[in-house]
Design a protein around this motif. Structure first.
Motif, PDB file in Angstrom:
ATOM      1  N   CYS A 173      16.883  45.641  42.590  1.00 37.85           N
ATOM      2  CA  CYS A 173      16.381  45.365  43.940  1.00 37.85           C
ATOM      3  C   CYS A 173      15.981  46.660  44.649  1.00 37.85           C
ATOM      4  O   CYS A 173      14.967  46.717  45.338  1.00 37.85           O
ATOM      5  CB  CYS A 173      17.428  44.602  44.751  1.00 37.85           C
TER       6      CYS A 173
ATOM      7  N   CYS B 163      19.383  40.239  45.415  1.00 39.82           N
ATOM      8  CA  CYS B 163      20.662  40.582  46.047  1.00 39.82           C
ATOM      9  C   CYS B 163      20.513  41.724  47.058  1.00 39.82           C
ATOM     10  O   CYS B 163      21.286  41.834  48.001  1.00 39.82           O
ATOM     11  CB  CYS B 163      21.713  40.922  44.995  1.00 39.82           C
ATOM     12  N   GLY B 164      19.530  42.601  46.819  1.00 38.70           N
ATOM     13  CA  GLY B 164      19.302  43.683  47.771  1.00 38.70           C
ATOM     14  C   GLY B 164      20.239  44.872  47.611  1.00 38.70           C
ATOM     15  O   GLY B 164      20.185  45.815  48.403  1.00 38.70           O
ATOM     16  N   HIS B 165      21.093  44.854  46.597  1.00 37.49           N
ATOM     17  CA  HIS B 165      22.041  45.957  46.404  1.00 37.49           C
ATOM     18  C   HIS B 165      21.920  46.629  45.036  1.00 37.49           C
ATOM     19  O   HIS B 165      22.238  47.800  44.903  1.00 37.49           O
ATOM     20  CB  HIS B 165      23.486  45.446  46.558  1.00 37.49           C
ATOM     21  N   CYS B 166      21.496  45.888  44.038  1.00 34.81           N
ATOM     22  CA  CYS B 166      21.545  46.406  42.664  1.00 34.81           C
ATOM     23  C   CYS B 166      20.404  47.387  42.399  1.00 34.81           C
ATOM     24  O   CYS B 166      19.508  47.561  43.231  1.00 34.81           O
ATOM     25  CB  CYS B 166      21.495  45.249  41.671  1.00 34.81           C
TER      26      CYS B 166
ATOM     27  N   CYS C  89      17.760  38.365  40.570  1.00 34.54           N
ATOM     28  CA  CYS C  89      17.210  39.592  41.139  1.00 34.54           C
ATOM     29  C   CYS C  89      15.798  39.851  40.600  1.00 34.54           C
ATOM     30  O   CYS C  89      15.074  40.699  41.097  1.00 34.54           O
ATOM     31  CB  CYS C  89      18.117  40.790  40.832  1.00 34.54           C
TER      32      CYS C  89
HETATM   33 ZN    ZN Z   1      19.659  42.672  42.963  1.00 34.47          ZN
END
Ligand code: ZN
Lengths: 401, 358
Positions: B137, B131-134, B111
């Motif tokens: 990100c 990841c685009g979720h954490c 990430c």
């Molecule tokens: Zn992430």
């Protein structure tokens, strides 16, 4: 003559601070006159060339035979500033404290803060801290061209304190560490892996091997050459001609991996390069060391044919007996991908190897002229700072102890 | 709402940031400078890149061993990965504060750094990049085939506030009247080519090789600069033009030789010099954190972390600069930095037209 005006404020018979010492050495670096001291007809013209002189020294036997301004300020430094009795200049401890604080070096009285810092780092990080005393002069060359001593010692750029750079410690300790596996490397594969974890790998040769292994380049011969270069220059291994032939005789990737597994790392699998052998930053971070004393050493190079000394060479050095602080922080920042037990085992090995390497280094010496015995030191008060339980080397004290 | 954090930093090593940004291993001779004043600086993008990595390191320190496998996430109820993450139960092992943010179940080392799979959709099984979720990100931004997000944290450049220079009275730190204004200290300009010291009575003083007349005293007191580890008596005010000149002639310059690995000899003509901002330099800058109310928001990006969580994440990971540092050549004694974050005023509104710092 603006810079000379500035010098009038110094009393060169009683140089007290590092700043005054440096100002003296920097602003008088160039000969202004070819006249001998004794040839000056009057004190006024002598003082014009040497503004720091406060009394007529033309009759003083120490100086009257000095040939030019080039020799004179150096002799003045030797006799009047450094002095014959003590043989070194010692600076106010305040100068050292400021730059140590700026550099993130912890003093003996603040070691609990170093422990607190290690506590914030990822698991199995540690710090090594010790005080040492020089058993011989330390010298490392500075590239300051404007200086009255031929070979000025390395100093911090804007604080002018004599120092060992972090990169200087790193290079010297890496070379001491190689002694652990240099001769008998095939039986010390774990030490090679430890070396690469601590110091990192990033040379052109490792990149070439990687690109071959990962299939980006199909040049087997180039990969074989790079492997030999890596073993010779990066690991410093003692390689004989049989091994060179053996490597050269390999015909494919599998055979190349076999060499890696047999000679360098048992962790090598059929197609995977162990992480230690891939490009990465080392886990150890080295801090600089600063010193509070300066002195002069003179080396007389002997011309073998003439059987006589040639011109003596002057070195500005940190004298024997001076103390300094060594500090290293080890962070397994690449360890988030590994199980804790593996990480713990690695940290333990690395700590123990580092401690042996430090002992070797203390006998080899740090800096230049180590062949003359310079740069050796005695380690005092060794401490290790942990954030998880680790087996620590004998003689080393945990911070809490 | 915008939350502003003031950033103060002290170079504990010389700082080398080549014009190529924060990539490690890049050898470039010159450092990043302000194009108008020609004064070196630390670009906000370098700060953003390293800080992103340090937040990941700090998070994984606590998340390691507690994160579920991706299969386990997939078996949760919900139609999308985002919903499944929301429905995942940590079984009492959920870390506290920002480390327990929904989405951090799949936070991973990748990430940080360059995204190696920007061409894939966010929830693609083969997504090996951001990841685009954490929280990382979402805080610092990401860009995938199906969804892009510019992030919520914006870093200004770090500019030089006090610069160390050697004098016969020891090392002093120079600054200018306009720089001091940035930290809300009002001082008038010294006369052209003259300087102001605390005492004002030195007559002349050398700043490196320059020998300058002291034209008066400044009124800075220690309490105004208590955030820095220097004393007011060590501060010297110079004019703007002198400042740039003195800074540029007192940089750390190292000459290195390229060594031929075969012969061990110096390669001919392979001498190169590199310059760096010297140890002891003090910088200032700011970080702005935008809160949730962005106006129109793609529902796929929710939930967003709070500004408080992001602030805490930055504060908890700032200490990595003290050891791992910033810029190129950090393993060769460059780049360590001590960073202090101080809460500034929160404001409503605020524009988002800065460059995203992904
Ligand atoms: Zn992430």
């Amino acid at each position: 003559m603006a810079k000379f005006e500035a010098l009038l404020e110094i009393n060169p018979k009683n140089v007290q601070s590092l700043a005054e010492y440096i100002a003296y050495c920097k602003y008088y670096f160039k000969p202004k006159s070819e006249d001998k001291i004794k040839n000056y007809s009057d004190f006024y013209s002598l003082k014009n060339d040497f503004p720091f002189i406060r009394q007529d020294i033309r009759k003083n036997s120490t100086y009257k035979s000095n040939e030019t301004l080039k020799d004179f300020p150096l002799n003045w430094l030797k006799n009047e500033i450094i002095g014959k009795e003590k043989k070194y200049v010692e600076f106010d401890n305040k100068d050292i404290q400021i730059i140590q604080k700026i550099s993130g070096i912890y003093e003996e009285s603040q070691l609990n803060n170093l422990q607190e810092y290690v506590n914030k780092l990822p698991k199995y990080s540690f710090a090594i801290w010790f005080k040492f005393q020089l058993e011989a002069p330390y010298f490392s060359k500075d590239d300051d061209e404007f200086y009255i001593i031929q070979n000025p010692i390395l100093k911090e750029t804007n604080f002018k304190v004599p120092m060992v750079r972090g990169s200087g410690w790193k290079g010297a300790l890496a070379s001491a560490f190689r002694e652990l596996f240099r001769e008998d490397f095939q039986n010390n594969k774990e030490k090679i892996e430890s070396f690469l974890r601590v110091f990192g790998a990033g040379s052109e040769s490792i990149k070439t091997i990687e690109s071959y292994v990962f299939g980006k380049s199909g040049d087997l011969n180039k990969a074989k050459d790079s492997l030999l270069k890596f073993m010779l220059f990066e690991l410093g291994l003692k390689i004989d001609s049989n091994l060179i032939k053996e490597v050269k005789g390999k015909n494919n990737k599998e055979e190349l991996f076999q060499i890696l597994r047999d000679k360098l790392s048992a962790k090598t699998s059929d197609s995977k390069l162990p992480s230690e052998f891939q490009t990465h930053k080392g886990r150890a971070i080295f801090y600089p060391t600063y010193f509070d004393r300066l002195s002069l050493e003179i080396i007389n190079p002997h011309d073998r044919r003439k059987r006589a000394g040639t011109n003596p060479i002057h070195y500005e050095v940190v004298p024997k007996g001076t103390e300094g602080i060594f500090q290293l922080i080890y962070i397994p920042f690449d360890g988030v991908l590994k199980p804790d037990e593996e990480l713990k085992a690695e940290a333990e090995k690395d700590l123990n190897n580092l401690s042996v390497a430090v002992a070797i280094l203390s006998k080899q010496g740090i800096g230049a002229k180590i062949k003359l015995g310079w740069g050796k030191f005695k380690i005092e008060n060794k401490k290790v700072f942990l954030n998880e339980e680790l087996d620590i080397p004998e003689e080393w004290k945990k911070c809490q102890d | 709402m915008v939350k502003t954090l003031e950033v103060y930093a002290m170079a504990t090593d010389p700082i080398y940031i080549g014009t190529g940004g924060y990539n490690i291993g890049r050898v470039d001779n010159t450092i990043v400078r302000d194009p108008i004043t020609n004064i070196p600086k630390i670009p906000g993008s370098s700060l953003a890149g390293t800080w992103r990595y340090y937040v990941v390191l700090e998070a994984l320190k606590d998340l390691k061993g507690k994160q579920p496998s991706f299969d386990k996430i997939k078996n949760q109820s919900g139609n999308t990965i985002a919903e499944k993450l929301k429905n995942y139960n940590w079984n009492n092992s959920q870390p506290n504060g920002w480390k327990g943010f929904v989405g951090n179940q799949i936070l991973k080392i990748s990430c940080a750094g360059q995204d190696d799979a920007p061409q894939l959709e966010r929830d693609d099984e083969n997504n090996t990049g951001h990841c685009g979720h954490c929280i990382v990100c979402k805080g610092f931004g990401f860009s995938k085939k199906d969804i892009s997000w510019q992030g919520m944290i914006f870093f200004s450049d770090l500019n030089i506030l006090f610069f160390p220079v050697f004098t016969m009275k020891g090392t002093k730190w120079i600054t200018t009247a306009s720089i001091l204004k940035e930290i809300k200290i009002n001082e008038s300009l010294p006369e052209e080519n003259k300087i102001k010291t605390k005492n004002g009575n030195e007559g002349h003083l050398n700043l490196g090789w320059l020998y300058l007349e002291v034209s008066g005293s400044h009124n800075i007191n220690d309490s105004q600069i208590s955030n820095f580890s220097i004393k007011s008596e060590d501060i010297i005010i110079v004019s703007e033009s002198l400042f740039s000149h003195i800074v540029n002639s007192n940089l750390e310059v190292r000459t290195s030789v390229s060594i031929d690995p075969i012969t061990g000899a110096a390669k001919e003509g392979a001498l190169f010099t590199s310059e760096a901002i010297p140890r002891g330099t003090i910088f200032y800058g700011s970080i702005r954190i935008f809160n949730k109310e962005f106006g129109e928001l793609d529902s796929k990006i929710e939930p967003l972390p709070t500004a408080d969580d992001l602030e805490q994440a930055l504060k908890d990971s700032a200490h990595y600069y003290e050891s791992l540092g910033i810029g190129g050549m950090t393993t060769r004694g460059f780049g360590r930095l001590k960073i202090q974050l101080i809460n500034g005023n929160s404001q409503t509104g605020g524009s988002q037209d800065e460059q995203p710092n992904q």
